[in-house]
Design a protein around this motif. Structure first.
Motif, PDB file in Angstrom:
ATOM      1  N   ASN A   8      65.835  59.284 -27.853  1.00 58.44           N
ATOM      2  CA  ASN A   8      65.976  59.170 -29.311  1.00 58.44           C
ATOM      3  C   ASN A   8      65.966  60.529 -29.976  1.00 58.44           C
ATOM      4  OD1 ASN A   8      63.769  56.249 -29.334  1.00 58.44           O
ATOM      5  ND2 ASN A   8      65.932  56.403 -28.842  1.00 58.44           N
ATOM      6  N   ASN A   9      65.054  61.409 -29.540  1.00 54.08           N
ATOM      7  CA  ASN A   9      64.949  62.737 -30.138  1.00 54.08           C
ATOM      8  C   ASN A   9      66.185  63.581 -29.873  1.00 54.08           C
ATOM      9  OD1 ASN A   9      62.409  62.115 -31.118  1.00 54.08           O
ATOM     10  ND2 ASN A   9      61.311  63.108 -29.443  1.00 54.08           N
ATOM     11  N   LEU A  10      66.699  63.479 -28.655  1.00 51.79           N
ATOM     12  CA  LEU A  10      67.920  64.221 -28.338  1.00 51.79           C
ATOM     13  C   LEU A  10      69.079  63.738 -29.199  1.00 51.79           C
ATOM     14  CD1 LEU A  10      67.949  64.665 -24.444  1.00 51.79           C
ATOM     15  CD2 LEU A  10      68.148  66.457 -26.160  1.00 51.79           C
ATOM     16  N   TYR A  11      69.176  62.415 -29.332  1.00 49.47           N
ATOM     17  CA  TYR A  11      70.245  61.891 -30.176  1.00 49.47           C
ATOM     18  C   TYR A  11      70.072  62.360 -31.621  1.00 49.47           C
ATOM     19  CZ  TYR A  11      73.219  58.754 -32.810  1.00 49.47           C
ATOM     20  OH  TYR A  11      74.177  58.264 -33.677  1.00 49.47           O
ATOM     21  N   GLN A  12      68.847  62.313 -32.115  1.00 45.59           N
ATOM     22  CA  GLN A  12      68.581  62.726 -33.490  1.00 45.59           C
ATOM     23  C   GLN A  12      68.969  64.185 -33.704  1.00 45.59           C
ATOM     24  OE1 GLN A  12      67.655  60.845 -36.027  1.00 45.59           O
ATOM     25  NE2 GLN A  12      67.687  62.578 -37.449  1.00 45.59           N
ATOM     26  N   ARG A  13      68.624  65.031 -32.722  1.00 42.84           N
ATOM     27  CA  ARG A  13      68.970  66.450 -32.848  1.00 42.84           C
ATOM     28  C   ARG A  13      70.487  66.645 -32.810  1.00 42.84           C
ATOM     29  NH1 ARG A  13      69.524  70.469 -34.932  1.00 42.84           N
ATOM     30  NH2 ARG A  13      69.237  72.563 -34.075  1.00 42.84           N
ATOM     31  N   LEU A  14      71.157  65.958 -31.906  1.00 41.30           N
ATOM     32  CA  LEU A  14      72.618  66.068 -31.831  1.00 41.30           C
ATOM     33  C   LEU A  14      73.268  65.506 -33.089  1.00 41.30           C
ATOM     34  CD1 LEU A  14      73.252  65.048 -28.111  1.00 41.30           C
ATOM     35  CD2 LEU A  14      73.273  67.346 -29.078  1.00 41.30           C
ATOM     36  N   SER A  15      72.669  64.448 -33.629  1.00 41.56           N
ATOM     37  CA  SER A  15      73.197  63.858 -34.861  1.00 41.56           C
ATOM     38  C   SER A  15      73.048  64.831 -36.021  1.00 41.56           C
ATOM     39  CB  SER A  15      72.459  62.551 -35.168  1.00 41.56           C
ATOM     40  OG  SER A  15      72.958  61.953 -36.339  1.00 41.56           O
ATOM     41  N   GLU A  16      71.924  65.547 -36.051  1.00 44.49           N
ATOM     42  CA  GLU A  16      71.725  66.546 -37.103  1.00 44.49           C
ATOM     43  C   GLU A  16      72.736  67.682 -36.969  1.00 44.49           C
ATOM     44  OE1 GLU A  16      67.696  67.700 -36.622  1.00 44.49           O
ATOM     45  OE2 GLU A  16      66.862  65.874 -37.546  1.00 44.49           O
ATOM     46  N   ILE A  17      73.003  68.087 -35.739  1.00 48.67           N
ATOM     47  CA  ILE A  17      74.018  69.124 -35.517  1.00 48.67           C
ATOM     48  C   ILE A  17      75.383  68.634 -35.982  1.00 48.67           C
ATOM     49  CG2 ILE A  17      75.246  70.420 -33.733  1.00 48.67           C
ATOM     50  CD1 ILE A  17      72.636  70.553 -32.164  1.00 48.67           C
ATOM     51  N   GLU A  18      75.680  67.361 -35.698  1.00 52.51           N
ATOM     52  CA  GLU A  18      76.964  66.792 -36.139  1.00 52.51           C
ATOM     53  C   GLU A  18      77.074  66.824 -37.669  1.00 52.51           C
ATOM     54  OE1 GLU A  18      79.511  62.594 -36.038  1.00 52.51           O
ATOM     55  OE2 GLU A  18      77.588  62.747 -35.002  1.00 52.51           O
ATOM     56  N   LYS A  19      75.991  66.435 -38.343  1.00 52.55           N
ATOM     57  CA  LYS A  19      76.013  66.457 -39.809  1.00 52.55           C
ATOM     58  C   LYS A  19      76.197  67.873 -40.327  1.00 52.55           C
ATOM     59  CE  LYS A  19      73.064  62.347 -40.351  1.00 52.55           C
ATOM     60  NZ  LYS A  19      71.727  61.854 -40.781  1.00 52.55           N
ATOM     61  N   SER A  20      75.512  68.823 -39.682  1.00 47.97           N
ATOM     62  CA  SER A  20      75.635  70.219 -40.085  1.00 47.97           C
ATOM     63  C   SER A  20      77.061  70.725 -39.875  1.00 47.97           C
ATOM     64  CB  SER A  20      74.649  71.074 -39.279  1.00 47.97           C
ATOM     65  OG  SER A  20      74.837  72.446 -39.542  1.00 47.97           O
ATOM     66  N   ILE A  21      77.640  70.360 -38.759  1.00 43.51           N
ATOM     67  CA  ILE A  21      79.018  70.780 -38.470  1.00 43.51           C
ATOM     68  C   ILE A  21      79.976  70.179 -39.489  1.00 43.51           C
ATOM     69  CG2 ILE A  21      80.909  70.579 -36.813  1.00 43.51           C
ATOM     70  CD1 ILE A  21      78.833  72.641 -36.017  1.00 43.51           C
ATOM     71  N   ASN A  22      79.819  68.890 -39.783  1.00 44.74           N
ATOM     72  CA  ASN A  22      80.704  68.240 -40.759  1.00 44.74           C
ATOM     73  C   ASN A  22      80.558  68.883 -42.140  1.00 44.74           C
ATOM     74  OD1 ASN A  22      81.749  66.479 -38.878  1.00 44.74           O
ATOM     75  ND2 ASN A  22      80.348  64.810 -39.371  1.00 44.74           N
ATOM     76  N   SER A  23      79.324  69.246 -42.489  1.00 43.15           N
ATOM     77  CA  SER A  23      79.101  69.911 -43.772  1.00 43.15           C
ATOM     78  C   SER A  23      79.780  71.277 -43.788  1.00 43.15           C
ATOM     79  CB  SER A  23      77.603  70.060 -44.026  1.00 43.15           C
ATOM     80  OG  SER A  23      77.361  70.780 -45.210  1.00 43.15           O
ATOM     81  N   GLU A  24      79.671  71.985 -42.672  1.00 44.84           N
ATOM     82  CA  GLU A  24      80.311  73.299 -42.595  1.00 44.84           C
ATOM     83  C   GLU A  24      81.824  73.163 -42.614  1.00 44.84           C
ATOM     84  OE1 GLU A  24      79.858  77.424 -40.003  1.00 44.84           O
ATOM     85  OE2 GLU A  24      78.683  75.647 -39.486  1.00 44.84           O
ATOM     86  N   ILE A  25      82.344  72.129 -41.973  1.00 41.18           N
ATOM     87  CA  ILE A  25      83.789  71.889 -42.009  1.00 41.18           C
ATOM     88  C   ILE A  25      84.253  71.684 -43.447  1.00 41.18           C
ATOM     89  CG2 ILE A  25      85.564  70.168 -41.440  1.00 41.18           C
ATOM     90  CD1 ILE A  25      84.176  69.833 -38.733  1.00 41.18           C
ATOM     91  N   LYS A  26      83.454  70.955 -44.201  1.00 44.26           N
ATOM     92  CA  LYS A  26      83.796  70.710 -45.605  1.00 44.26           C
ATOM     93  C   LYS A  26      83.773  72.020 -46.391  1.00 44.26           C
ATOM     94  CE  LYS A  26      82.830  67.344 -49.238  1.00 44.26           C
ATOM     95  NZ  LYS A  26      82.015  66.167 -49.614  1.00 44.26           N
ATOM     96  N   THR A  27      82.772  72.860 -46.121  1.00 47.09           N
ATOM     97  CA  THR A  27      82.667  74.153 -46.823  1.00 47.09           C
ATOM     98  C   THR A  27      83.836  75.059 -46.462  1.00 47.09           C
ATOM     99  OG1 THR A  27      80.256  74.004 -46.841  1.00 47.09           O
ATOM    100  CG2 THR A  27      81.229  76.183 -47.147  1.00 47.09           C
TER     101      THR A  27
END
Length: 921
Positions: free
Chosen positions: A146-165
């Motif tokens: 669960n923790n690994l998924y949560q961390r990878l999910s946070e990275i995904e959100k960060s990447i998507n946010s950066e893509i938008k920027t």
């Protein structure tokens, strides 16, 4: 004099332009993107002065241009784009490389401690602390997922946010370039075609900054406009027009035109944006899916194994981890596209075979204007399934180890869905077991050998294969808590044959349904008793013409060599329909039986069908044997398949002394003798014929039981006077046929042929129908129970050399506190190849993920450094050509200053001349 002044003024203006340009270069030496400018001169048109010819008229400034090498400029943009792509990719992949490889955050250590706890529990299955440790480690392992998924999910959100920027930055620069295009065009138009150098520099710098964000291609227009394209030719800037971009919540980049939006994510490459997309799509998504696959496989395998055991309370085990096919989880594996109303479509993805799972997502499309569908594996763009929706729901479509379940709704052409079988696996895994007593370490079955066995046969402890049938329904064997339904007894009918019986009533075992009779045993090897094919079915021969049916009578022949009438079997057609389990395609094989052929011959014919095997056997009982006193000497004889059974003395004038007197010793003693003679006959043994002296279970009357395990017809002939007789039946309930001696004394015989029966075993996906439907050999083929499932859900093996009469039993394990068989099976999952078609263990799967990410991260570091070096070289080349060299500019200032002073001196001379001329007047 005017010419002298004019030349001097022209030279003064030219040198002034050069001084201004040099000053402009010096003042912009540190301006980003500034390109060194230089002045170009040309000689003014000469003047004709008569016979002396032409005289020069000075100099003119033709242009002030930037010092630019277009090839180097384009290369700089390309290298800038490549470096920023690799650098962005490298910075992000390092995050998950460390995450996976670190013992405190990765799975390797968690796997090790979990399986160590499982092995420790298996070593002492009655230990409560050992069991509690497994419960704790199971919870810890699921939390780590669960923790690994949560961390990878946070990275995904960060990447998507950066893509938008970054996309917003691309749009901003594109608008700036479009504005510069317009300004440049206006300047060119008003400047007689001359380029506005500083605006050109600003545009080139904007292009360089844009190349940091995304790879671009440029096309220059005659008007001075520069059109910009990205990806596979998607226009970004055309003249003063700019494409409008949008980034969806899941990080997809769309170009918006009027009322439509086109996804161009896959077309974008290079720069920070390309690096972000490559990292997200090629590494991050794959890592999330691989983590999910590992979690799904582990949960499925441990749940399955746990449910195949019994816990300390004697109950079948419950799941260790959550149900991987729970309704909400299965529905969350489907992402609905921008489909038309009504929004009532209900569909889900369930895991059918975790071993066959890939790490890819899938696209499920219903083609516009039709009900045809296509399912595409997105990782390699392979079509894994296609067909036509019937419109009847629920419906199931299978591919790559999963089932797509269309439950209900208005599915229509143009619908699109993304299927994500493994993405959320690491998020959804949960430990459900709370009590150490609930760990099912014991096997539910227990085997034993009869202490009275005379052979050396050994039976294995047994292995549970599955608790459910091919449709997911619980098998009858495990349907009653605390019992095996039914308990089993395996009885050897000879050293090479055995039967399997329902031992619910130990005093009167009955045939299984479907029956397992006359099974072949190979001494000296390990023989599996049951099938491992979960979809296997068996057709039991029960036609109305089998054996010795009512209506047949004994036949008199003149000699032993004269043939008796055959078994009376008719020709019929058997139609086997074979369904390919992978493609669903069907084929049909038809055979026509031969009239009068023995069961052995017909079974051999049937067994030529792939996936089909047939077993034949023949049974007959000889009862009510009566020998007149006068017939207790030759030529009285019983023949079985042409072989004489009653032994004569050496002279051939009397029975051998070993032959009992049936009238004084009794029929049972005579049957004992006959059975011994039959069983010792090598020719009959070759045919698989054996005999047993027994009694009728109903009447108690003596009877001689004959069995031909090969399925040959039993040819029974009796030679005696008409005062002697015997009865023959097929041991299946048909009436007996009386066989008597002959009156003539001319060596006549009476006899009867008993036919055999055939049992057909068909692998998963094979069905049988017959013509006629009511088969004389097999019964009504349209009946629901015509082909019965034979999969019991467990397996045992017998080895050694059992003897006839030896028995082995299988029952429920009623006291399994110290039984660790199922615990050992769970511990063995550590080294079992459970993933990717049976090629990877759980640890291998995770190790492969860590290795791929680590290798790629290492390679990216090297490539990033190389790219940085290349970019620096290109930048140096550009600066050497277009950059401002202050020493050079200082030198030019001195030169242009001297030129200016010289031209000023010429003007001064012209003035003095003019003054002299005026003074002379």
């Amino acid at each position: 004099m005017s010419g002298l002044l004019s030349n001097a003024i022209a030279g003064l203006q030219a040198s002034q332009n050069a001084l201004r340009t040099a000053g402009h270069n010096i003042s912009n030496a540190n301006t980003a993107g500034y390109t060194r400018q230089e002045v170009t001169y040309a000689t003014r048109p000469e003047q004709y002065i008569g016979s002396a010819g032409f005289i020069g008229s000075g100099v003119t400034t033709t242009s002030i241009e930037r010092v630019v090498n277009e090839f180097v400029t384009n290369q700089l943009r390309l290298d800038t784009s490549t470096y920023n792509q690799l650098n962005t990719f490298n910075n992000n992949i390092g995050k998950i490389d460390k995450l996976f490889s670190d013992a405190s955050t990765g799975l390797a250590g968690a796997f090790q401690t979990f399986f160590a706890a499982m092995q420790n529990g298996a070593n002492d299955p009655a230990s409560t602390p050992g069991r509690q440790l497994i419960v704790t480690e199971a919870e810890s392992l699921s939390v780590r997922f669960n923790n690994l998924y949560q961390r990878l999910s946070e990275i995904e959100k960060s990447i998507n946010s950066e893509i938008k920027t970054v996309t917003a930055q691309v749009s901003s620069l594109a608008k700036s370039i479009a504005s510069l295009n317009q300004s440049i065009a206006e300047k060119v138009a008003s400047g007689n075609g001359n380029m506005p150098n500083d605006l050109m520099d600003k545009r080139d710098e904007a292009l360089r900054q844009l190349s940091e964000l995304v790879s671009i291609q440029t096309v220059k227009q005659d008007t001075g406009d520069l059109n910009i394209f990205i990806g596979n030719g998607q226009p970004l800037v055309v003249g003063a027009s700019v494409s409008e971009f949008n980034v969806t919540t899941d990080g997809k980049i769309q170009v918006v035109s009027k009322n439509s939006a086109t996804d161009i994510t896959s077309q974008i490459s290079g720069g920070k944006l390309g690096g972000l997309l490559d990292f997200r799509d090629d590494v991050l998504f794959q890592s999330i899916n691989e983590m999910g696959r590992i979690a799904l496989v582990m949960a499925d395998e441990f749940n399955t194994q746990q449910q195949q055991g019994i816990d300390l309370d004697g109950d079948y085990g419950q799941r260790i981890f959550g149900d991987i096919n729970a309704t909400d989880i299965a529905q969350n594996r489907v992402v609905h596209g921008n489909n038309k109303a009504p929004f009532d479509r209900v569909l889900s993805v369930t895991i059918e075979n975790a071993n066959a799972l890939t790490t890819s997502d899938y696209q499920f499309d219903i083609l516009p204007g039709s009900s045809n569908y296509v399912i595409t594996r997105l990782s390699d763009k392979t079509v894994v399934n296609q067909g036509t929706l019937s419109g009847a729901y629920p419906a199931t479509i299978s591919f790559d180890g999963v089932n797509l379940n269309l439950t209900s709704g208005s599915f229509q052409g143009g619908d699109s869905f993304v299927l994500q079988p493994t993405k959320n696996g690491a998020r959804d895994i949960r430990s459900e077991i709370k009590r150490p007593e609930d760990l099912a370490f014991a096997s539910p079955i227990r085997t034993s050998s009869n202490t009275g066995n005379s052979g050396s046969g050994l039976i294995s402890a047994g292995q549970v294969l599955s608790l459910v049938d091919s449709n997911g329904n619980r098998l009858p064997a495990y349907s009653t808590p605390g019992k095996l339904s039914p308990p089993i007894i395996i009885r050897f009918t000879s050293e090479t044959t055995y039967e399997v019986l329902d031992n619910s009533d130990p005093g009167n075992p009955k045939p299984l349904v479907p029956a397992m009779r006359e099974q072949i045993f190979i001494p000296g090897t390990s023989n599996n008793i049951f099938t491992s094919d979960i979809g296997e079915t068996v057709v039991i021969g029960k036609g109305d013409r089998l054996g010795l049916p009512d209506g047949r009578a004994a036949q008199t022949v003149m000699s032993l060599t004269d043939p008796l009438a055959k078994n009376g079997y008719l020709a019929e057609q058997l139609h086997f329909t074979i369904t390919d389990p992978n493609t669903g395609s069907q084929s049909t094989r038809t055979i026509t039986t031969v009239p009068g052929a023995s069961a052995m011959e017909t079974a051999a014919q049937i067994s030529t069908i792939p996936g089909v095997s047939a077993r034949a056997s023949t049974t007959a009982n000889i009862t009510n044997l009566k020998l007149d006193t006068a017939d207790q000497d030759p030529p009285t004889q019983l023949f079985i398949n042409g072989k004489p059974i009653i032994k004569y003395d050496a002279a051939g004038t009397a029975f051998h002394m070993d032959v009992p007197d049936i009238n004084t010793d009794g029929e049972a003693a005579f049957n004992d003798y006959l059975a011994k003679q039959i069983n010792e006959n090598p020719d009959l043994k070759t045919l698989g014929i054996r005999a047993q002296s027994s009694t009728n279970p109903v009447t108690g009357a003596p009877e001689l039981r004959l069995v031909a395990s090969s399925g040959v017809d039993l040819d029974i002939r009796f030679q005696a006077s008409s005062a002697s007789s015997l009865d023959v039946n097929d041991a299946t309930g048909n009436p007996s046929v009386r066989v008597t001696g002959a009156d003539t004394g001319a060596s006549e015989l009476q006899g009867i042929v008993v036919g055999g029966r055939i049992d057909i075993t068909m692998a998963n996906g094979i069905t049988l129908s017959t013509s006629p439907s009511n088969s004389p050999l097999f019964g009504e083929s349209s009946a629901a129970d015509f082909a019965a499932p034979s999969f019991l859900g467990y397996q045992v093996a017998i080895s050694g050399q059992p003897k006839a009469g030896d028995t082995f039993t299988i029952g429920f394990n009623t006291n399994g506190t110290n039984d660790n068989r199922n615990a050992l099976s769970m511990a063995a999952l550590d080294s079992k190849k459970l993933m990717q078609g049976g090629t990877l263990t759980l640890d291998d799967g995770y190790g492969k993920l860590v290795e791929e990410v680590g290798t790629r991260s290492s390679l990216l570091k090297i490539n990033t450094e190389a790219s940085k070096s290349l970019l620096e070289q290109t930048q140096s080349m550009r600066d050497s050509i277009s950059g401002v060299n202050l020493d050079e500019e200082a030198s030019d200032l001195i030169k242009f200053q001297q030129l200016y002073q010289a031209n000023a001196q010429v003007i001064s001379v012209a003035r003095e001349l003019f003054d002299t001329l005026l003074n002379s007047l």
